[in-house]
Design a protein around this motif. Sequence first.
Motif, PDB file in Angstrom:
ATOM      1  N   GLN A 195      22.194  51.621 -17.119  1.00 36.46           N
ATOM      2  CA  GLN A 195      22.243  52.758 -18.042  1.00 36.46           C
ATOM      3  C   GLN A 195      22.193  52.279 -19.489  1.00 36.46           C
ATOM      4  O   GLN A 195      21.547  52.893 -20.337  1.00 36.46           O
ATOM      5  CB  GLN A 195      23.516  53.576 -17.797  1.00 36.46           C
ATOM      6  CG  GLN A 195      23.624  54.816 -18.659  1.00 36.46           C
ATOM      7  CD  GLN A 195      22.516  55.820 -18.409  1.00 36.46           C
ATOM      8  OE1 GLN A 195      22.118  56.049 -17.277  1.00 36.46           O
ATOM      9  NE2 GLN A 195      22.002  56.424 -19.466  1.00 36.46           N
ATOM     10  N   ALA A 196      22.850  51.147 -19.766  1.00 32.98           N
ATOM     11  CA  ALA A 196      22.812  50.590 -21.127  1.00 32.98           C
ATOM     12  C   ALA A 196      21.392  50.160 -21.493  1.00 32.98           C
ATOM     13  O   ALA A 196      20.938  50.405 -22.622  1.00 32.98           O
ATOM     14  CB  ALA A 196      23.779  49.421 -21.243  1.00 32.98           C
ATOM     15  N   SER A 197      20.674  49.560 -20.554  1.00 26.99           N
ATOM     16  CA  SER A 197      19.290  49.173 -20.849  1.00 26.99           C
ATOM     17  C   SER A 197      18.410  50.403 -21.008  1.00 26.99           C
ATOM     18  O   SER A 197      17.493  50.425 -21.836  1.00 26.99           O
ATOM     19  CB  SER A 197      18.738  48.236 -19.778  1.00 26.99           C
ATOM     20  OG  SER A 197      18.584  48.905 -18.557  1.00 26.99           O
ATOM     21  N   ARG A 198      18.693  51.454 -20.248  1.00 27.96           N
ATOM     22  CA  ARG A 198      17.958  52.717 -20.402  1.00 27.96           C
ATOM     23  C   ARG A 198      18.228  53.315 -21.783  1.00 27.96           C
ATOM     24  O   ARG A 198      17.325  53.829 -22.435  1.00 27.96           O
ATOM     25  CB  ARG A 198      18.386  53.701 -19.316  1.00 27.96           C
ATOM     26  CG  ARG A 198      17.648  55.015 -19.362  1.00 27.96           C
ATOM     27  CD  ARG A 198      18.195  55.969 -18.284  1.00 27.96           C
ATOM     28  NE  ARG A 198      17.450  57.176 -18.210  1.00 27.96           N
ATOM     29  CZ  ARG A 198      17.575  58.195 -19.067  1.00 27.96           C
ATOM     30  NH1 ARG A 198      18.423  58.119 -20.048  1.00 27.96           N
ATOM     31  NH2 ARG A 198      16.839  59.279 -18.923  1.00 27.96           N
ATOM     32  N   ASP A 199      19.473  53.239 -22.233  1.00 26.24           N
ATOM     33  CA  ASP A 199      19.816  53.742 -23.560  1.00 26.24           C
ATOM     34  C   ASP A 199      19.075  52.963 -24.650  1.00 26.24           C
ATOM     35  O   ASP A 199      18.627  53.544 -25.638  1.00 26.24           O
ATOM     36  CB  ASP A 199      21.328  53.666 -23.795  1.00 26.24           C
ATOM     37  CG  ASP A 199      22.106  54.650 -22.934  1.00 26.24           C
ATOM     38  OD1 ASP A 199      21.492  55.600 -22.393  1.00 26.24           O
ATOM     39  OD2 ASP A 199      23.332  54.464 -22.789  1.00 26.24           O
ATOM     40  N   ARG A 200      18.942  51.633 -24.462  1.00 24.51           N
ATOM     41  CA  ARG A 200      18.183  50.832 -25.438  1.00 24.51           C
ATOM     42  C   ARG A 200      16.722  51.253 -25.442  1.00 24.51           C
ATOM     43  O   ARG A 200      16.099  51.351 -26.507  1.00 24.51           O
ATOM     44  CB  ARG A 200      18.318  49.344 -25.125  1.00 24.51           C
ATOM     45  CG  ARG A 200      19.638  48.740 -25.537  1.00 24.51           C
ATOM     46  CD  ARG A 200      19.631  47.223 -25.447  1.00 24.51           C
ATOM     47  NE  ARG A 200      19.448  46.728 -24.092  1.00 24.51           N
ATOM     48  CZ  ARG A 200      20.419  46.591 -23.208  1.00 24.51           C
ATOM     49  NH1 ARG A 200      21.656  46.902 -23.538  1.00 24.51           N
ATOM     50  NH2 ARG A 200      20.159  46.124 -21.999  1.00 24.51           N
ATOM     51  N   LEU A 201      16.158  51.516 -24.266  1.00 25.22           N
ATOM     52  CA  LEU A 201      14.769  51.969 -24.175  1.00 25.22           C
ATOM     53  C   LEU A 201      14.604  53.324 -24.860  1.00 25.22           C
ATOM     54  O   LEU A 201      13.633  53.544 -25.593  1.00 25.22           O
ATOM     55  CB  LEU A 201      14.335  52.042 -22.711  1.00 25.22           C
ATOM     56  CG  LEU A 201      12.897  52.463 -22.427  1.00 25.22           C
ATOM     57  CD1 LEU A 201      11.930  51.466 -23.045  1.00 25.22           C
ATOM     58  CD2 LEU A 201      12.665  52.578 -20.940  1.00 25.22           C
ATOM     59  N   GLU A 202      15.550  54.228 -24.650  1.00 20.53           N
ATOM     60  CA  GLU A 202      15.503  55.533 -25.322  1.00 20.53           C
ATOM     61  C   GLU A 202      15.591  55.377 -26.835  1.00 20.53           C
ATOM     62  O   GLU A 202      14.880  56.054 -27.574  1.00 20.53           O
ATOM     63  CB  GLU A 202      16.653  56.420 -24.838  1.00 20.53           C
ATOM     64  CG  GLU A 202      16.346  57.202 -23.595  1.00 20.53           C
ATOM     65  CD  GLU A 202      17.453  58.187 -23.251  1.00 20.53           C
ATOM     66  OE1 GLU A 202      18.444  58.295 -23.995  1.00 20.53           O
ATOM     67  OE2 GLU A 202      17.324  58.841 -22.218  1.00 20.53           O
ATOM     68  N   ALA A 203      16.474  54.493 -27.302  1.00 13.23           N
ATOM     69  CA  ALA A 203      16.621  54.282 -28.745  1.00 13.23           C
ATOM     70  C   ALA A 203      15.325  53.737 -29.334  1.00 13.23           C
ATOM     71  O   ALA A 203      14.893  54.161 -30.421  1.00 13.23           O
ATOM     72  CB  ALA A 203      17.783  53.338 -29.027  1.00 13.23           C
TER      73      ALA A 203
END
Length: 152
Positions: free
Chosen positions: A100-108
């Motif tokens: 989820q943290a890597s997904r959040d980085r991708l979204e950012a």
Amino acid sequence: MRRPAFPRPYQHEHGPVRNVNDVVKEQLTVGQKAADWIAAKVGSWEFIIGQSVILTIWALLNVTAWVQHWDPYPFILMNLVLSLQAAYTAPMIMMSQNRQASRDRLEAHNDYEINQTAETEIRAILDNLAAQNIAITEIHAMLENLQPSRID
């Protein structure tokens, strides 16, 4: 008469906006899907209530001796089962959180790219509006020059 120079129409030089959810879904492995599923199930009220019911039944059956005592008080087998459950679910929940943290980085990063594109397009619109203002001012000046002077 000199015509005002208008800027060329703005060309979109960026690709289509990507849906981060689709990008993430395409990259998921079986293990990541399993970790997400386990994290979703373990982190729900249904799981807490279901586990509480099972543990209560376990304790009641072993204390009241309605059936054979397979785990007499202090419920060492139940503690072993709960320890194994915690030992396996905790790392899976952490894997899901890391993903989820890597997904959040991708979204950012995607948001950053969209903001850059929006800034470029807004700048082009503002430049176009400025050119229109200059053209309108020149047209207005030409029309005033064409009008005969008014006598009051």
